[in-house]
Design an enzyme around this catalytic site. Structure first.
Site, PDB file in Angstrom:
ATOM      1  N   ASN A 173      36.901  50.757  35.533  1.00  0.00           N
ATOM      2  CA  ASN A 173      38.215  50.170  35.275  1.00  0.00           C
ATOM      3  C   ASN A 173      38.317  49.909  33.758  1.00  0.00           C
ATOM      4  O   ASN A 173      37.381  50.203  33.007  1.00  0.00           O
ATOM      5  CB  ASN A 173      38.362  48.867  36.068  1.00  0.00           C
ATOM      6  CG  ASN A 173      39.813  48.547  36.396  1.00  0.00           C
ATOM      7  OD1 ASN A 173      40.705  48.752  35.576  1.00  0.00           O
ATOM      8  ND2 ASN A 173      40.048  48.056  37.587  1.00  0.00           N
ATOM      9  N   SER A 174      39.439  49.366  33.353  1.00  0.00           N
ATOM     10  CA  SER A 174      39.623  49.125  31.917  1.00  0.00           C
ATOM     11  C   SER A 174      38.567  48.142  31.395  1.00  0.00           C
ATOM     12  O   SER A 174      37.977  47.372  32.149  1.00  0.00           O
ATOM     13  CB  SER A 174      41.030  48.570  31.661  1.00  0.00           C
ATOM     14  OG  SER A 174      41.250  47.432  32.454  1.00  0.00           O
ATOM     15  N   GLY A 221      44.160  57.852  33.566  1.00  0.00           N
ATOM     16  CA  GLY A 221      45.055  56.700  33.472  1.00  0.00           C
ATOM     17  C   GLY A 221      45.950  56.791  32.259  1.00  0.00           C
ATOM     18  O   GLY A 221      47.083  57.265  32.326  1.00  0.00           O
ATOM     19  N   CYS A 257      40.145  43.952  38.653  1.00  0.00           N
ATOM     20  CA  CYS A 257      41.406  43.705  37.927  1.00  0.00           C
ATOM     21  C   CYS A 257      41.195  42.565  36.928  1.00  0.00           C
ATOM     22  O   CYS A 257      40.869  41.450  37.318  1.00  0.00           O
ATOM     23  CB  CYS A 257      42.537  43.332  38.876  1.00  0.00           C
ATOM     24  SG  CYS A 257      44.011  42.855  37.949  1.00  0.00           S
ATOM     25  N   LYS A 293      48.696  52.489  43.587  1.00  0.00           N
ATOM     26  CA  LYS A 293      48.501  51.234  42.847  1.00  0.00           C
ATOM     27  C   LYS A 293      47.703  50.288  43.743  1.00  0.00           C
ATOM     28  O   LYS A 293      47.840  50.322  44.966  1.00  0.00           O
ATOM     29  CB  LYS A 293      49.883  50.627  42.534  1.00  0.00           C
ATOM     30  CG  LYS A 293      49.858  49.232  41.921  1.00  0.00           C
ATOM     31  CD  LYS A 293      49.341  49.236  40.510  1.00  0.00           C
ATOM     32  CE  LYS A 293      49.297  47.810  39.924  1.00  0.00           C
ATOM     33  NZ  LYS A 293      48.590  47.794  38.620  1.00  0.00           N
TER      34      LYS A 293
HETATM   35  C1  DHB Z   1      45.923  45.658  37.070  1.00  0.00           C
HETATM   36  C2  DHB Z   1      45.036  46.124  36.119  1.00  0.00           C
HETATM   37  C3  DHB Z   1      43.826  46.637  36.515  1.00  0.00           C
HETATM   38  O1  DHB Z   1      42.920  47.118  35.627  1.00  0.00           O
HETATM   39  C4  DHB Z   1      43.523  46.691  37.853  1.00  0.00           C
HETATM   40  O2  DHB Z   1      42.355  47.187  38.234  1.00  0.00           O
HETATM   41  C5  DHB Z   1      44.411  46.230  38.801  1.00  0.00           C
HETATM   42  C6  DHB Z   1      45.609  45.713  38.393  1.00  0.00           C
HETATM   43  C7  DHB Z   1      47.192  45.097  36.670  1.00  0.00           C
HETATM   44  O3  DHB Z   1      47.251  44.367  35.681  1.00  0.00           O
HETATM   45  O4  DHB Z   1      48.188  45.326  37.397  1.00  0.00           O
END
Ligand code: DHB
Length: 308
Positions: free
Chosen positions: A190-191, A268, A127, A44
């Site tokens: 990433n998302s 993911g 993020c 994480k």
């Molecule tokens: C989180 C979500 C993400 O896409 C990321 O890259 C890092 C953290 C999150 O919300 O914890």
């Protein structure tokens, strides 16, 4: 089938691994990945101190994918500095994901984590879920400044986890900075940040933080992920290792990411939905495709996507 890969001189016996964030917060989750068929253990994204994250519900899965606004729940980098050496016994690469709410956060984590020598460090520039904190990856100059500072303290190969970009001008600008800094790999994407999923029966949002806005993952983002893998593959003339992430649910999806230029892939949403058995299922599915097509290894197809 040979699904092995190499990124920055680190050998992976299989190129399928978890995406940062997916079931990789606690020591137990990281050890479960160690025992699984995942080709690596990706942590994480870590911050200086323990974070509870955003209020729940903060993850929601639907047929098209997922939406999350976790808010960086993690143990804090001092805890991961203790856990990482304990993960070596699994004999697979360890990728430490580093995040932060300020450049100082990133630098502190980088200094400590580099000293425990994970195989690779993934700098998370993307993020989308911290209220009031825009994604660094959407600010080219801020990304440049941060990466130049990080480069001075990192002694293990490092790459960047990028947000999706939607315009070639942005791909070019980001690639220019990454070329200048000299990163060892890219993790793409990433998302898709700040989407909104609606429950029409209940007439309300499906996650609590940020009035329901969150990062979209899973099936529906695959074309965006493939476009970003392909764009960066071309901009770096096929010389930059790329870890493809986004919308991988089947062996075909793995194959498509590799055709676009990925050297490895991260899972993911499908991992969260299905658990660790996803890795062996995808291994089997992509191996069957390669065998049927007469290939001897996955990397044989890397970047070979044809144009019309
Ligand atoms: C989180 C979500 C993400 O896409 C990321 O890259 C890092 C953290 C999150 O919300 O914890």
């Amino acid at each position: 089938m040979n699904l092995s890969t190499t990124i920055a001189d680190v050998h992976f016996s299989t190129c399928l691994m978890n995406a940062a964030g997916a079931l990789c917060v606690t020591q137990e989750e990281l050890e479960t990945l160690g025992r699984s068929r995942s080709g690596a253990i990706v942590t994480k994204s870590m911050t200086p101190a323990f974070r509870q994250g955003n209020p729940e519900p903060r993850y929601y899965s639907f047929p098209g994918g997922s939406i999350n606004s976790m808010g960086l729940p993690n143990l804090g980098y001092p805890a991961y500095a203790e856990i990482i050496p304990k993960l070596r016994k699994f004999g697979k690469p360890i990728i430490a994901s580093i995040a932060g709410l300020s450049p100082v956060d990133f630098l502190e984590a980088a200094q400590t984590i580099t000293s425990v020598q994970p195989d690779l460090i993934e700098i998370n520039l993307s993020c989308p879920n911290i209220p009031g904190k825009p994604q660094i990856g959407y600010d080219v100059e801020a990304s440049r400044s941060l990466l130049l500072q990080l480069k001075d303290v990192l002694t293990v190969p490092f790459g960047v986890k990028l947000p999706p970009y939607f315009d070639p001008v942005h791909h070019e600008a980001v690639a220019g900075v990454l070329q200048e800094v000299g990163v060892d790999f890219l993790s793409v994407i990433n998302s898709v940040g700040n989407g909104l999923v609606v429950d029409p029966d209940k007439e309300r949002v499906v996650i609590k933080p940020k009035a329901g806005f969150g990062g979209i993952g899973g099936r529906m983002i695959k074309p965006v992920a493939l476009a970003n893998v392909r764009a960066f593959w071309k901009l770096f003339d096929g010389q930059m290792p790329i870890i493809g992430t986004g919308g991988i649910v089947s062996g075909t999806d793995v194959f498509e990411h590799v055709l676009c230029g990925a050297s490895a892939v991260q899972i993911g949403t499908a991992f969260v939905d299905e658990g660790v058995t996803v890795f062996q299922r995808l291994e089997k599915e992509v191996s069957e495709i390669l065998h049927r097509k007469g290939y001897e290894s996955l990397l044989q197809c890397r970047g070979t996507l044809q144009e019309l």
